[in-house]
Design a protein around this motif. Structure first.
Motif, PDB file in Angstrom:
ATOM      1  N   THR A 129     -52.632  35.994 -17.055  1.00 30.01           N
ATOM      2  CA  THR A 129     -52.024  35.561 -15.726  1.00 30.01           C
ATOM      3  C   THR A 129     -52.610  34.438 -15.045  1.00 30.01           C
ATOM      4  OG1 THR A 129     -51.554  38.253 -15.918  1.00 30.01           O
ATOM      5  CG2 THR A 129     -51.159  36.893 -13.641  1.00 30.01           C
ATOM      6  N   GLN A 142     -51.556  31.171 -16.405  1.00 28.11           N
ATOM      7  CA  GLN A 142     -50.105  30.951 -16.170  1.00 28.11           C
ATOM      8  C   GLN A 142     -49.793  30.600 -14.777  1.00 28.11           C
ATOM      9  OE1 GLN A 142     -47.961  34.683 -17.290  1.00 28.11           O
ATOM     10  NE2 GLN A 142     -47.887  33.967 -19.394  1.00 28.11           N
ATOM     11  N   GLU A 196     -50.617  27.205 -14.290  1.00 28.88           N
ATOM     12  CA  GLU A 196     -49.944  26.361 -15.246  1.00 28.88           C
ATOM     13  C   GLU A 196     -50.834  25.446 -16.184  1.00 28.88           C
ATOM     14  OE1 GLU A 196     -46.903  23.722 -13.763  1.00 28.88           O
ATOM     15  OE2 GLU A 196     -46.252  25.580 -12.366  1.00 28.88           O
ATOM     16  N   LEU A 197     -51.693  26.378 -16.572  1.00 30.09           N
ATOM     17  CA  LEU A 197     -53.126  25.902 -17.567  1.00 30.09           C
ATOM     18  C   LEU A 197     -52.819  25.930 -18.948  1.00 30.09           C
ATOM     19  CD1 LEU A 197     -56.459  25.049 -17.222  1.00 30.09           C
ATOM     20  CD2 LEU A 197     -56.647  27.302 -17.974  1.00 30.09           C
ATOM     21  N   ARG A 198     -52.661  24.653 -19.654  1.00 25.61           N
ATOM     22  CA  ARG A 198     -52.735  24.658 -21.208  1.00 25.61           C
ATOM     23  C   ARG A 198     -54.103  24.162 -21.450  1.00 25.61           C
ATOM     24  NH1 ARG A 198     -49.231  20.524 -22.647  1.00 25.61           N
ATOM     25  NH2 ARG A 198     -49.350  21.369 -24.760  1.00 25.61           N
ATOM     26  N   ARG A 232     -58.860  22.152 -11.218  1.00 21.53           N
ATOM     27  CA  ARG A 232     -57.972  23.172 -11.251  1.00 21.53           C
ATOM     28  C   ARG A 232     -58.668  24.710 -11.225  1.00 21.53           C
ATOM     29  NH1 ARG A 232     -54.295  22.308 -16.086  1.00 21.53           N
ATOM     30  NH2 ARG A 232     -56.563  21.802 -16.920  1.00 21.53           N
TER      31      ARG A 232
END
Ligand code: SAM
Length: 280
Positions: A9, A12, A15-17, A77
């Motif tokens: 969660t 997400q 928006e972490l890849r 981030r």
């Protein structure tokens, strides 16, 4: 503690890849994090530095033993989100440094322990750099790639013994303690991991020689393992000036010039450095 669902969660939300180049494999198993903190013997009086806190799994485990944690995270981030995650879990504010760990030269609070799930591609330089720059660090636990753990903990004469083992031995005793299952990570890495403990040689934190001696010793280690299969008198010829000069220095240090670097421990490398300095 963070579980697998919360980690997804959080990722997400950001928006972490997960980045391969930053070694972003996050531990999704709280027990593994608690085990690392316990292995490091973290207590309320400890000041811990953690490198690469990521989403905060290990950070939260450390904070259940001490309030003094400094976390150094390169990914902006992740560094920005960490304080909020810790607060959500009832932890107080900690010092978070959004910087490349290799660029951190001073810390406000001098840590006495280093505990980290290190980014794989920089694990050796980060560990060696922190031992050099922060003499206050007395011990710690790091998770690294299994083969790197073997190299860091290797003793002279073994196949894995090389530059990282010899250099780490200048500062501390290193032990490979345990392997870690791939399944505790998200995403699952395609390499194996292991836990290493390290302990400075002396309680005072003094390494085995001066900074000047260390620089010379490390140059000798690089040269000796750069030509690993050559006898020392040949491997060190370029650095010392000639094969004859290298042989004389080795003889003065009481080292067989036909030996190979892989058979020498760190004190023998330091003896060669002393003999070379004395011969100049
Ligand atoms: N501690 C977290 C855990 O156990 O789930 C994350 C560990 S992950 C293997 C490595 C972390 O180190 C990532 O968060 C990554 O962004 C960070 N990182 C990578 N290179 C770094 C560097 N040079 N300095 C500081 N942090 C770095």
């Amino acid at each position: 503690m963070l579980g697998a669902a919360e980690i997804r969660t959080l990722a997400q939300g950001l928006e972490l890849r997960p980045s391969k180049s930053l070694g972003q494999n996050f531990v999704v198993d709280a027990n593994t994090c608690l085990k690392i903190a316990r292995m490091a013997g973290v207590e309320a009086s400890d000041r811990v530095v953690e490198i690469g806190p990521g989403l905060g799994s290990l950070t939260l485990a450390l904070l259940s033993f001490t309030k003094n944690v400094t976390a150094i995270e390169l990914d902006k981030r992740l560094a920005s989100k960490l304080q909020e995650t810790l607060r959500t879990h009832g932890s107080e504010e900690i010092e978070i440094i959004n910087q490349d760990a290799l660029e951190v030269r001073s810390l406000e609070k001098q840590p006495n322990k280093l505990v980290a799930n290190l980014p794989y591609n920089v694990s050796v330089p980060v560990l060696l750099t922190f031992l050099e720059r922060f003499p206050s660090i007395q011990s710690g636990v790091v998770m690294v790639q299994y083969e790197v753990a073997e190299r860091l903990a290797a003793k002279p004469g073994s196949k894995s013994y090389g530059v990282p083992s010899a250099k780490a031995a200048w500062w501390c005793d290193v032990q490979l303690r345990d392997s870690v299952s791939r399944t505790v990570f998200w995403p699952i890495p395609n390499i194996d991991s292991a836990l290493l403990t390290f302990q400075r040689h002396k309680p005072s934190g003094e390494p085995i020689g001066s900074e000047e001696l260390r620089t010379v010793t490390f140059a000798l280690i690089d040269a000796a393992f750069g030509k690993r299969r050559k006898m020392l008198r040949a491997a060190l010829a370029g650095l010392i000036g000639s094969s004859a000069k290298a042989e004389a220095v080795l003889a003065k240090a009481g080292i067989d010039p036909t030996a190979r670097g892989e058979s020498l421990d760190i004190t023998q490398f330091a003896e060669i450095a002393k003999a070379w300095q004395a011969s100049k």
